[in-house]
Design an enzyme around this catalytic site. Structure first.
Site, short mmCIF file in Angstrom:
data_model
loop_
_atom_site.label_atom_id
_atom_site.label_comp_id
_atom_site.label_asym_id
_atom_site.label_seq_id
_atom_site.Cartn_x
_atom_site.Cartn_y
_atom_site.Cartn_z
N ASP A 175 -9.63 8.11 66.59
CA ASP A 175 -8.73 7.76 67.69
C ASP A 175 -8.97 6.34 68.20
O ASP A 175 -10.03 5.75 67.98
CB ASP A 175 -8.92 8.73 68.86
CG ASP A 175 -8.35 10.11 68.57
OD1 ASP A 175 -7.87 10.34 67.44
OD2 ASP A 175 -8.39 10.98 69.48
N HIS A 201 -14.00 8.43 66.84
CA HIS A 201 -13.28 7.33 67.45
C HIS A 201 -13.46 6.03 66.67
O HIS A 201 -14.51 5.77 66.11
CB HIS A 201 -13.74 7.12 68.91
CG HIS A 201 -13.26 8.20 69.84
ND1 HIS A 201 -13.90 9.42 69.94
CD2 HIS A 201 -12.20 8.24 70.70
CE1 HIS A 201 -13.25 10.17 70.82
NE2 HIS A 201 -12.22 9.46 71.30
#
Length: 509
Positions: free
Chosen positions: A281, A426
């Site tokens: 992400d 992430h």
């Protein structure tokens, strides 16, 4: 024969007078005089007639039969004398024969059309005249069905006994009013006659449009929620009774199709394969995206990057490089806002701007997204306007945003993994050095356990219960559809019930 002769012939018992001056002729004793017109059988009494009369009658009958046979078969011609003697009588015989045949035929037809046939009436065997109507069956069987009532458009009784006179079923199938009137009994029929139904009053009709609603379905929890049915408006009759003045909903003209969002845990069809998806992400990030791609290339695998629209605009080359290297890009909204807190206009702007930016930058069209913080409620789906097709969550939260250490990230990412699991890591949003170090260890550990790394769309395609357009990651609302503005629940439109968040809800995703 002259007039005088005819006059003489009319007096059979008188001798002809000699002409003046002529000598009297002696009488002739042998035979009859050629002037004697006395009928040979005149002295015989009337009644059955003489043998000659009987023979003459027989000849006439025979002649008539001959004429009939000749007319039917085209037989041999009789002599001229016989034709003259027998033709009038033969014609009469032909007519009599034709009439007799017609009478017999009519009687036969009447007998055939009035014969009785066996049927089953209300479950019992019965003989009924063939061709009988329902009313005649009721009369013959001495049935007493009770008529229904006249009712309003809302079902209120307006007049007792003014409905349908009876209900008729043939072979278990109810006959319409017209079919019941046209019905005629046939052999072997299974007929049921019962009380009549209610008849609705005459009414006026107005066609109304019914807007679709949003409803949630599927599993109680899953790593996906997607549009399994696109919404369509319907149409129905609104009836106004001419006698009662009431209004009520009538027949449906076109079914209303609600928007259905299904929550689902991906479950690959092939049990022999163990599939898992890596996801990142908040990218693309100048510091880490390239490093992740190099690690993925090293192990020959691909992942899915949920990018922010504003970062794609800032690092377009990195976003394009992700796709060029075999991995895929989906939306993480434009600027990482909590979508459940936005109104419809702001939420739709987050979607539309990010989807269009990804497509214009990478050439890839997508309508898949991951909601920031895993927060996307039923109300948020309602506000989405149908712009998104699938929300992708996760099963394994690495908790890398807490920077718990490399080993903890590996443990969080791999513990209790099953086929169909999605791992959350992430790319941007902070220091991701621990992720870069942990990623090879995660890959090696799961590969050692027999897992194959795939993208999210590949993982969705492995589960045939997911619609193909959704699994492709780029489904859009079809033409003719309209997104709902109401939730199919009276008490869920004002709260956040129906959230599709996973165990990672609240993560700084």
């Amino acid at each position: 024969m002259d007039a005088r002769s005819r006059a003489t012939a009319s007096r059979p018992y008188e001798q002809p007078r000699p002409r003046a001056g002529a000598a009297a002729r002696p009488s002739v004793s042998r035979g009859r005089s050629r002037y004697d017109t006395q009928p040979r059988y005149a002295s015989q009494p009337r009644g059955r007639g003489s043998a000659r009369d009987r023979r003459s009658g027989g000849n006439r009958l025979a002649g008539g039969m001959a004429v009939l046979a000749s007319g039917i078969t085209g037989g041999t011609r009789s002599s001229g004398l016989n034709r003259r003697q027998s033709a009038p009588s033969g014609a009469r015989n032909v007519i009599v024969g034709i009439v007799a045949v017609a009478v017999v035929a009519i009687i036969g037809v009447l007998l055939w059309s009035n014969r009785k046939v066996d049927i089953t009436l209300n479950g019992e065997a019965m003989s009924i005249r063939v061709g009988s109507t329902c009313e005649e069956v009721i009369q013959t069987a001495e049935l007493s069905p009770k008529a229904g009532n006249l009712v309003s458009v809302s079902g209120k009784r307006l007049q007792e006994g003014a409905g349908y006179a009876y209900t008729a079923k043939l072979g278990g199938n109810e006959l319409s009013e017209d079919d019941a009137k046209n019905y005629r009994v046939s052999p072997g029929d299974s007929l049921d006659i019962s009380d009549g139904g209610d008849r609705m009053e005459d009414y006026d009709v107005q066609v109304m449009t019914e807007e679709p609603q949003l409803e949630m379905g599927g599993d109680a929890w899953g790593n996906l929620s997607y549009v399994s049915q696109w919404p369509k408006a319907g149409q129905y009759e609104m009836r106004t009774g001419k006698q009662s003045g009431e209004t009520a909903r009538g027949d449906t003209i076109e079914e209303t199709q609600n928007a259905v969002v299904t929550i689902h845990q991906i479950s690959p069809d092939d049990d022999s394969k163990k599939l898992v998806a890596l996801t990142f992400d908040d990218g693309p990030a100048e510091t880490y995206t390239e490093k992740y791609l190099e690690i993925l290339d090293k192990y020959g695998i691909h992942a899915t990057f949920f990018n922010l629209g504003q970062n794609v605009e800032e690092y377009p080359e990195l976003a394009k490089k992700i796709c060029d290297r075999g991995s895929e890009v989906m939306s993480h909204t434009y600027q990482h806002q909590q979508l459940s807190q936005l109104d419809a206009s702001a939420l739709q702007q987050e979607f539309s701007s990010t989807f269009s930016t990804i497509e214009s930058t990478t050439g890839v069209k997508t309508t898949g997204f991951r909601p920031p913080y895993g927060d996307f409620t039923e109300k948020a789906w309602l506000n989405s306007g149908g712009l998104a097709s699938v929300s992708v969550l996760w099963n394994q939260d690495s908790l890398d945003w807490k920077r718990p250490g490399v080993d903890a990230i590996v443990e969080n990412s791999t513990k209790n993994v099953t086929s169909g699991s999605i791992i959350l890591m992430h790319d941007g949003g902070g220091n991701r050095d621990q992720d870069v170090e942990a990623l090879p260890k995660i890959i090696e550990k799961l590969q050692a356990e027999g897992y194959e790394f795939v993208t999210v769309t590949e993982l969705m395609k492995s589960d045939s219960s997911i619609p193909a357009d959704v699994a492709a990651g780029n489904a859009t609302m079809p033409d003719g559809c309209v997104w709902p503005t109401q939730i199919k629940s009276d008490d869920s439109s004002s709260d956040d019930s129906g959230s599709d968040s996973s165990s990672g809800s609240g993560s700084d995703s």
